[in-house]
Design a protein around this motif. Structure first.
Motif, PDB file in Angstrom:
ATOM      1  N   PRO A  43     -10.790  -8.451  13.488  1.00 45.14           N
ATOM      2  CA  PRO A  43     -10.309  -8.480  12.099  1.00 45.14           C
ATOM      3  C   PRO A  43      -9.281  -7.391  11.776  1.00 45.14           C
ATOM      4  CG  PRO A  43     -12.717  -8.575  12.161  1.00 45.14           C
ATOM      5  CD  PRO A  43     -12.240  -8.325  13.556  1.00 45.14           C
ATOM      6  N   ALA A  44      -9.421  -6.209  12.382  1.00 43.90           N
ATOM      7  CA  ALA A  44      -8.466  -5.118  12.121  1.00 43.90           C
ATOM      8  C   ALA A  44      -7.080  -5.472  12.666  1.00 43.90           C
ATOM      9  CB  ALA A  44      -8.969  -3.817  12.741  1.00 43.90           C
ATOM     10  N   LYS A  45      -7.048  -6.040  13.859  1.00 44.96           N
ATOM     11  CA  LYS A  45      -5.764  -6.433  14.447  1.00 44.96           C
ATOM     12  C   LYS A  45      -5.152  -7.611  13.694  1.00 44.96           C
ATOM     13  CE  LYS A  45      -6.268  -4.516  19.010  1.00 44.96           C
ATOM     14  NZ  LYS A  45      -6.084  -4.673  20.427  1.00 44.96           N
ATOM     15  N   GLU A  46      -6.002  -8.549  13.241  1.00 44.98           N
ATOM     16  CA  GLU A  46      -5.496  -9.680  12.457  1.00 44.98           C
ATOM     17  C   GLU A  46      -4.900  -9.192  11.141  1.00 44.98           C
ATOM     18  OE1 GLU A  46      -4.254 -13.257  11.153  1.00 44.98           O
ATOM     19  OE2 GLU A  46      -4.928 -12.801  13.174  1.00 44.98           O
ATOM     20  N   GLU A  47      -5.526  -8.182  10.535  1.00 43.02           N
ATOM     21  CA  GLU A  47      -4.985  -7.622   9.288  1.00 43.02           C
ATOM     22  C   GLU A  47      -3.622  -6.971   9.528  1.00 43.02           C
ATOM     23  OE1 GLU A  47      -6.120  -4.419   5.805  1.00 43.02           O
ATOM     24  OE2 GLU A  47      -7.681  -5.080   7.186  1.00 43.02           O
ATOM     25  N   GLN A  48      -3.494  -6.240  10.638  1.00 37.77           N
ATOM     26  CA  GLN A  48      -2.201  -5.658  11.007  1.00 37.77           C
ATOM     27  C   GLN A  48      -1.155  -6.751  11.191  1.00 37.77           C
ATOM     28  OE1 GLN A  48      -2.936  -3.432  14.630  1.00 37.77           O
ATOM     29  NE2 GLN A  48      -2.472  -1.523  13.564  1.00 37.77           N
ATOM     30  N   ARG A  78       4.762 -16.209  14.382  1.00 37.15           N
ATOM     31  CA  ARG A  78       3.393 -15.757  14.083  1.00 37.15           C
ATOM     32  C   ARG A  78       2.606 -15.549  15.374  1.00 37.15           C
ATOM     33  NH1 ARG A  78       3.584 -19.697  10.040  1.00 37.15           N
ATOM     34  NH2 ARG A  78       2.445 -21.155  11.353  1.00 37.15           N
ATOM     35  N   SER A  79       2.731 -16.492  16.280  1.00 35.48           N
ATOM     36  CA  SER A  79       2.037 -16.387  17.557  1.00 35.48           C
ATOM     37  C   SER A  79       2.510 -15.162  18.326  1.00 35.48           C
ATOM     38  CB  SER A  79       2.260 -17.653  18.381  1.00 35.48           C
ATOM     39  OG  SER A  79       1.540 -17.587  19.582  1.00 35.48           O
ATOM     40  N   LEU A  80       3.810 -14.949  18.342  1.00 34.16           N
ATOM     41  CA  LEU A  80       4.376 -13.802  19.044  1.00 34.16           C
ATOM     42  C   LEU A  80       3.857 -12.492  18.452  1.00 34.16           C
ATOM     43  CD1 LEU A  80       7.790 -13.521  20.469  1.00 34.16           C
ATOM     44  CD2 LEU A  80       7.192 -11.765  18.839  1.00 34.16           C
ATOM     45  N   VAL A  81       3.832 -12.404  17.112  1.00 37.09           N
ATOM     46  CA  VAL A  81       3.333 -11.193  16.452  1.00 37.09           C
ATOM     47  C   VAL A  81       1.870 -10.964  16.817  1.00 37.09           C
ATOM     48  CG1 VAL A  81       2.697 -10.238  14.196  1.00 37.09           C
ATOM     49  CG2 VAL A  81       4.977 -11.174  14.545  1.00 37.09           C
ATOM     50  N   ARG A  82       1.057 -12.007  16.734  1.00 38.11           N
ATOM     51  CA  ARG A  82      -0.365 -11.860  17.053  1.00 38.11           C
ATOM     52  C   ARG A  82      -0.584 -11.485  18.517  1.00 38.11           C
ATOM     53  NH1 ARG A  82      -1.604 -16.755  13.210  1.00 38.11           N
ATOM     54  NH2 ARG A  82      -2.531 -15.650  11.444  1.00 38.11           N
ATOM     55  N   GLU A  83       0.173 -12.101  19.415  1.00 40.52           N
ATOM     56  CA  GLU A  83       0.025 -11.780  20.842  1.00 40.52           C
ATOM     57  C   GLU A  83       0.369 -10.325  21.109  1.00 40.52           C
ATOM     58  OE1 GLU A  83       2.488 -14.606  22.882  1.00 40.52           O
ATOM     59  OE2 GLU A  83       1.241 -16.299  22.291  1.00 40.52           O
ATOM     60  N   ARG A  84       1.428  -9.832  20.495  1.00 42.40           N
ATOM     61  CA  ARG A  84       1.846  -8.447  20.727  1.00 42.40           C
ATOM     62  C   ARG A  84       0.886  -7.451  20.068  1.00 42.40           C
ATOM     63  NH1 ARG A  84       7.803  -7.177  21.714  1.00 42.40           N
ATOM     64  NH2 ARG A  84       8.381  -8.837  23.118  1.00 42.40           N
ATOM     65  N   ILE A  85       0.377  -7.802  18.889  1.00 40.47           N
ATOM     66  CA  ILE A  85      -0.621  -6.945  18.237  1.00 40.47           C
ATOM     67  C   ILE A  85      -1.888  -6.901  19.097  1.00 40.47           C
ATOM     68  CG2 ILE A  85      -2.221  -6.787  16.264  1.00 40.47           C
ATOM     69  CD1 ILE A  85       0.441  -5.896  15.318  1.00 40.47           C
ATOM     70  N   ALA A  86      -2.317  -8.049  19.609  1.00 39.92           N
ATOM     71  CA  ALA A  86      -3.509  -8.118  20.466  1.00 39.92           C
ATOM     72  C   ALA A  86      -3.320  -7.296  21.736  1.00 39.92           C
ATOM     73  CB  ALA A  86      -3.829  -9.567  20.815  1.00 39.92           C
ATOM     74  N   ALA A  87      -2.083  -7.211  22.220  1.00 35.85           N
ATOM     75  CA  ALA A  87      -1.787  -6.432  23.423  1.00 35.85           C
ATOM     76  C   ALA A  87      -1.704  -4.937  23.136  1.00 35.85           C
ATOM     77  CB  ALA A  87      -0.484  -6.917  24.047  1.00 35.85           C
ATOM     78  N   GLY A  88      -1.816  -4.555  21.842  1.00 36.22           N
ATOM     79  CA  GLY A  88      -1.817  -3.140  21.497  1.00 36.22           C
ATOM     80  C   GLY A  88      -0.482  -2.584  21.035  1.00 36.22           C
ATOM     81  N   GLU A  89       0.497  -3.420  20.870  1.00 41.31           N
ATOM     82  CA  GLU A  89       1.811  -2.954  20.429  1.00 41.31           C
ATOM     83  C   GLU A  89       1.782  -2.618  18.932  1.00 41.31           C
ATOM     84  OE1 GLU A  89       6.421  -4.455  20.892  1.00 41.31           O
ATOM     85  OE2 GLU A  89       4.845  -5.400  22.082  1.00 41.31           O
ATOM     86  N   GLU A  90       2.513  -1.600  18.544  1.00 42.26           N
ATOM     87  CA  GLU A  90       2.571  -1.165  17.149  1.00 42.26           C
ATOM     88  C   GLU A  90       3.410  -2.141  16.319  1.00 42.26           C
ATOM     89  OE1 GLU A  90       1.048   1.456  15.570  1.00 42.26           O
ATOM     90  OE2 GLU A  90      -0.037   1.629  17.464  1.00 42.26           O
ATOM     91  N   ILE A  94       7.184  -4.047  17.010  1.00 41.85           N
ATOM     92  CA  ILE A  94       7.376  -5.499  16.982  1.00 41.85           C
ATOM     93  C   ILE A  94       8.492  -5.848  15.998  1.00 41.85           C
ATOM     94  CG2 ILE A  94       6.279  -7.715  16.464  1.00 41.85           C
ATOM     95  CD1 ILE A  94       3.588  -6.314  17.209  1.00 41.85           C
ATOM     96  N   ARG A  95       8.472  -5.211  14.810  1.00 39.83           N
ATOM     97  CA  ARG A  95       9.520  -5.450  13.815  1.00 39.83           C
ATOM     98  C   ARG A  95      10.893  -5.088  14.386  1.00 39.83           C
ATOM     99  NH1 ARG A  95       9.216  -5.527   8.586  1.00 39.83           N
ATOM    100  NH2 ARG A  95       7.375  -4.238   8.406  1.00 39.83           N
ATOM    101  N   SER A  96      10.986  -3.945  15.050  1.00 40.67           N
ATOM    102  CA  SER A  96      12.261  -3.525  15.637  1.00 40.67           C
ATOM    103  C   SER A  96      12.746  -4.527  16.681  1.00 40.67           C
ATOM    104  CB  SER A  96      12.120  -2.144  16.272  1.00 40.67           C
ATOM    105  OG  SER A  96      11.832  -1.184  15.296  1.00 40.67           O
TER     106      SER A  96
END
Length: 148
Positions: A43-48, A78-90, A94-96
């Motif tokens: 849930p924390a990563k999904e919120e990010q 959306r998928s790309l953002v979630r995949e990168r967040i799940a991988a631990g990227e800030e 990701i925005r940059s």
């Protein structure tokens, strides 16, 4: 006569194929990005991810964030953002990366750069100039009215 019947049947088959093939293609296109319509387990990563997705503009819809858009490219983003967040990227990294890939337009929070600073400075200068002109105009009137 036979040729007209053949054309009619061919047209009906084409129309039927288009009518029934389009939803199937949409489903296929929709499922190409694994996290386009599925949330992360953490849930924390999904919120990010959700916070970041709300600040990114859909390139196809242009008026919606990728969190709100149903366009295929928004689903991929959306998928790309979630995949990168799940991988631990800030999120900022990701925005940059997305800005580097798609340009400043993808972000609802524009950056001040050497090319964009006039967009921020010119309105401030115009407001200051208007204030000075109005002060001078009405300040002069107040002085004339006070002497009489």
């Amino acid at each position: 006569m036979m040729r007209a019947a053949y054309s009619f049947v061919a047209g009906m088959v084409l129309a039927l194929g288009l009518a029934t093939g389009t939803p199937g293609m949409a489903q296929e296109e929709r499922s190409t990005a694994p996290y386009a319509y599925r949330q992360l387990d953490d849930p924390a990563k999904e919120e990010q991810a959700q916070d970041l997705m709300e600040t990114l503009r859909c390139l196809q819809c242009q008026g919606q964030s990728i969190a709100d858009s149903d366009a295929p490219i928004a689903g991929s983003m959306r998928s790309l953002v979630r995949e990168r967040i799940a991988a631990g990227e800030e999120p900022e990294a990701i925005r940059s990366w997305l800005i580097e890939r798609y340009g400043d337009y993808v972000s609802y929070a524009p950056r001040i750069t050497g090319l964009t600073w006039p967009l921020f400075a010119v309105p401030a200068v115009l407001v200051l100039l208007a204030f000075l002109l109005l002060r001078r105009r009405f300040g002069a009137k107040a002085d004339e009215g006070g002497e009489a």
